[in-house]
Design a protein around this motif. Structure first.
Motif, PDB file in Angstrom:
ATOM      1  N   ASP A 144      34.547  34.661   3.955  1.00  0.00           N
ATOM      2  CA  ASP A 144      35.999  34.765   3.808  1.00  0.00           C
ATOM      3  C   ASP A 144      36.402  34.452   2.365  1.00  0.00           C
ATOM      4  O   ASP A 144      37.321  35.041   1.816  1.00  0.00           O
ATOM      5  N   GLU A 145      35.657  33.519   1.776  1.00  0.00           N
ATOM      6  CA  GLU A 145      35.963  33.137   0.395  1.00  0.00           C
ATOM      7  C   GLU A 145      35.645  34.261  -0.598  1.00  0.00           C
ATOM      8  O   GLU A 145      36.344  34.460  -1.580  1.00  0.00           O
ATOM      9  N   PHE A 146      34.537  34.997  -0.319  1.00  0.00           N
ATOM     10  CA  PHE A 146      34.098  36.045  -1.245  1.00  0.00           C
ATOM     11  C   PHE A 146      34.012  37.386  -0.512  1.00  0.00           C
ATOM     12  O   PHE A 146      32.929  37.831  -0.129  1.00  0.00           O
ATOM     13  N   PRO A 147      35.165  38.044  -0.312  1.00  0.00           N
ATOM     14  CA  PRO A 147      35.197  39.233   0.558  1.00  0.00           C
ATOM     15  C   PRO A 147      34.374  40.432   0.062  1.00  0.00           C
ATOM     16  O   PRO A 147      33.939  41.224   0.881  1.00  0.00           O
ATOM     17  N   VAL A 148      34.184  40.606  -1.231  1.00  0.00           N
ATOM     18  CA  VAL A 148      33.260  41.682  -1.651  1.00  0.00           C
ATOM     19  C   VAL A 148      31.921  41.115  -2.111  1.00  0.00           C
ATOM     20  O   VAL A 148      31.103  41.827  -2.701  1.00  0.00           O
ATOM     21  N   GLY A 149      31.676  39.852  -1.789  1.00  0.00           N
ATOM     22  CA  GLY A 149      30.396  39.254  -2.153  1.00  0.00           C
ATOM     23  C   GLY A 149      30.507  38.508  -3.468  1.00  0.00           C
ATOM     24  O   GLY A 149      31.070  39.028  -4.423  1.00  0.00           O
ATOM     25  N   HIS A 150      29.981  37.291  -3.483  1.00  0.00           N
ATOM     26  CA  HIS A 150      29.824  36.556  -4.745  1.00  0.00           C
ATOM     27  C   HIS A 150      28.513  37.052  -5.343  1.00  0.00           C
ATOM     28  O   HIS A 150      27.487  37.073  -4.665  1.00  0.00           O
ATOM     29  N   PHE A 151      28.548  37.441  -6.604  1.00  0.00           N
ATOM     30  CA  PHE A 151      27.341  38.071  -7.184  1.00  0.00           C
ATOM     31  C   PHE A 151      26.094  37.214  -7.009  1.00  0.00           C
ATOM     32  O   PHE A 151      25.006  37.724  -6.818  1.00  0.00           O
TER      33      PHE A 151
END
Ligand code: URP
Ligand code: ZN
Ligand code: ZN
Ligand code: ZN
Length: 490
Positions: free
Chosen positions: A340-347
């Motif tokens: 939820d925090e990183f909706p497109v993914g945290h690199f």
């Protein structure tokens, strides 16, 4: 019948020569070349008319990750020995060298080797071998190098980055010295792990989490520095190395300089450094994350220097570094590295690696930027030489080489098409090359005289007949001095 297979009317291309020759195969081996038409009265169980298309040694892909644990987070790379080798053979590759990954909590390499054998045996469409990944060069692991050689393994990979795998410089020296004593080729993932971690923190402090920042976190400097350090350490030990997946011209320049001094420094590049750019990491939604690999794709303006490195011999091999992950988690219905925090993914949580074992040859052939003999050299012959399976593989030598062949379409025979992932045979739901226009594709792939891929005659028509290859030492130039390494030299 006198022969098992005849391939007629082809243009045979090897690293050495191009000639209009017919090829006869018996018991899985190339037994005879004859001028076009000279075998027309010979009897064979099967005859393939190449109709003027190129006939080359089957591809040798020496950098493929199958069923490997993810380096961070859960899960493993998406392709199994079955699906990965299936994908390979449908793209013209007949030999794979995959990885047998030791982890830091393991003391021995031989368990890793046996576990990897168990995954592969009976499951492969291609012939295969393994490089050992050495994550823990313990005294015991180092003492096993002679056992590896006795088991037909003559290469290993070490890492200068990734917390789970990274070796310190003294550990690298330990590995290189033992590799020298046992004529083992050491592959090195050359990126400075501390620089990458420091850059990752800098980006996080600035709330720059998107997949495109993976490229920023892995700057060319981190690759160049580690490459030069690897060259320094290997020169000190006087032992051949291969720098894997080189992406940046700055790293390639250090490699070239070492080669010009006569040092046995070899290098590999991959299609992602010829066809993708860091902008691909900025595609909308989750598409950008799918192009995350390490080192990352660089600038479009870097591509020409990488092609030139393939032409001038800086790069010994063009491998795929096939290492895809499934991003869809069937249990949660969400992408596995999305929160939820990183909706497109945290690199930093996106698993590294792209698929490419099936598209490697066709992409390079379609692009037509390499002379034909050069193409064979970097996609097949040199890998066979460096990893000790030449001339059984990587060549078409009468009475000597396995009848592993890739046969291409003659001019005008294949309609140009747009690549779609659904055409591929891997176990992944994407290709970074979706929509790319392809001018060539392997028409037939032949493994030891058996047609396994027949694009117009059923597609995948062969079975899992791949065998483990026992490999010897590299036949490319080795250590400069032949005597034992001696501290007193320094
Ligand atoms: O991004 C990559 N290359 N993943 C595979 C692991 C490796 O370092 O080759
Ligand atoms: Zn690597
Ligand atoms: Zn890799
Ligand atoms: Zn298919």
């Amino acid at each position: 019948a006198t022969y098992d297979l005849l391939v007629v009317n082809g243009v045979v291309v090897t690293d050495q020569a191009i000639a209009e020759l017919d090829v006869a195969v018996k018991d899985g081996v190339v037994v005879k070349f004859a001028p076009r038409g000279a075998l027309k009265d010979a009897s064979a169980k099967r005859t393939i008319d190449a109709e003027g298309g190129y006939v080359m040694p089957g591809g040798v892909d020496a950098h493929v990750h199958l069923e490997e644990p993810a380096l961070f987070g859960k899960g493993s790379s998406a392709d199994t020995y079955e699906t990965g080798s299936r994908s390979a053979i449908c793209g013209g590759t007949t030999t794979l060298i995959t990885f047998a990954p030791q982890t830091k909590d393991q003391d021995t390499l031989m368990d890793t080797l046996h576990m990897t054998h168990a995954k592969a045996v009976g499951n492969c469409y291609t012939d295969y071998s393994f490089h050992l990944i050495v994550a823990n060069p313990s005294a015991r692991a180092l003492s096993e190098f002679p056992s590896l050689r006795a088991a037909g393994i003559s290469s290993l990979k070490i890492y200068m980055t990734y917390a789970a795998l990274q070796l310190a410089d003294d550990q690298i020296l330990d590995v290189l010295l033992e590799a020298r004593r046992n004529q083992i080729t050491t592959m090195i993932h050359a990126e400075n792990g501390q620089v990458i971690e420091w850059m990752t923190k800098q980006l996080e402090q600035r709330k720059m989490f998107a997949p495109k920042h993976h490229a920023t976190s892995h700057p060319p400097m981190a690759e160049m520095e580690a490459t030069y350090r690897a060259i320094c350490l290997s020169t000190f030990i006087d032992v051949p190395i291969l720098i894997v997946h080189v992406s940046s011209p700055a790293a390639a320049a250090h490699i070239r300089q070492a080669q010009e001094k006569g040092l046995p420094v070899y290098a590999e590049t991959c299609p992602q450094y010829l066809f993708l750019t860091r902008e691909d990491l900025d595609k909308p939604g989750f598409e950008g994350a799918k192009c995350v690999c390490s080192p990352p794709p660089r600038e479009a303006s870097d591509h020409e220097a990488i092609w030139e490195g393939l032409r001038n011999g800086t790069f010994t091999v063009l491998s795929s570094d096939h290492c895809p992950f499934l991003y869809d988690n069937n249990e949660t219905g969400k992408k596995s590295c999305i929160t939820d925090e990183f909706p497109v993914g945290h690199f930093k949580y996106v698993p590294n690696g792209c698929p490419g074992v099936e598209t490697r040859l066709a992409l390079a052939m379609s692009e037509a930027k390499l002379e034909l003999k050069n193409f064979v050299t970097v996609t097949s012959t040199n890998a066979a030489k460096l990893y000790g399976v030449y001339p059984k593989k990587g060549a078409l030598l009468e009475g000597v080489s396995d009848a592993d062949m890739v046969i291409w379409y003659p001019p005008g025979k294949m309609a140009e098409f747009e690549l779609k992932n659904e055409m591929l045979h891997h176990n992944v739901d994407y290709t970074p090359y979706e929509g790319r226009s392809m001018k060539q594709w392997p028409r037939y792939t032949i493994l030891r005289g058996e047609v396994v891929w027949d694009r117009d005659g059923g597609g995948l028509v062969g079975g899992k007949g791949g065998k483990f290859l026992e490999r010897g030492p590299s036949t490319l130039k080795g250590s400069v001095n032949k005597e034992e390494w001696d501290v007193r030299r320094w």
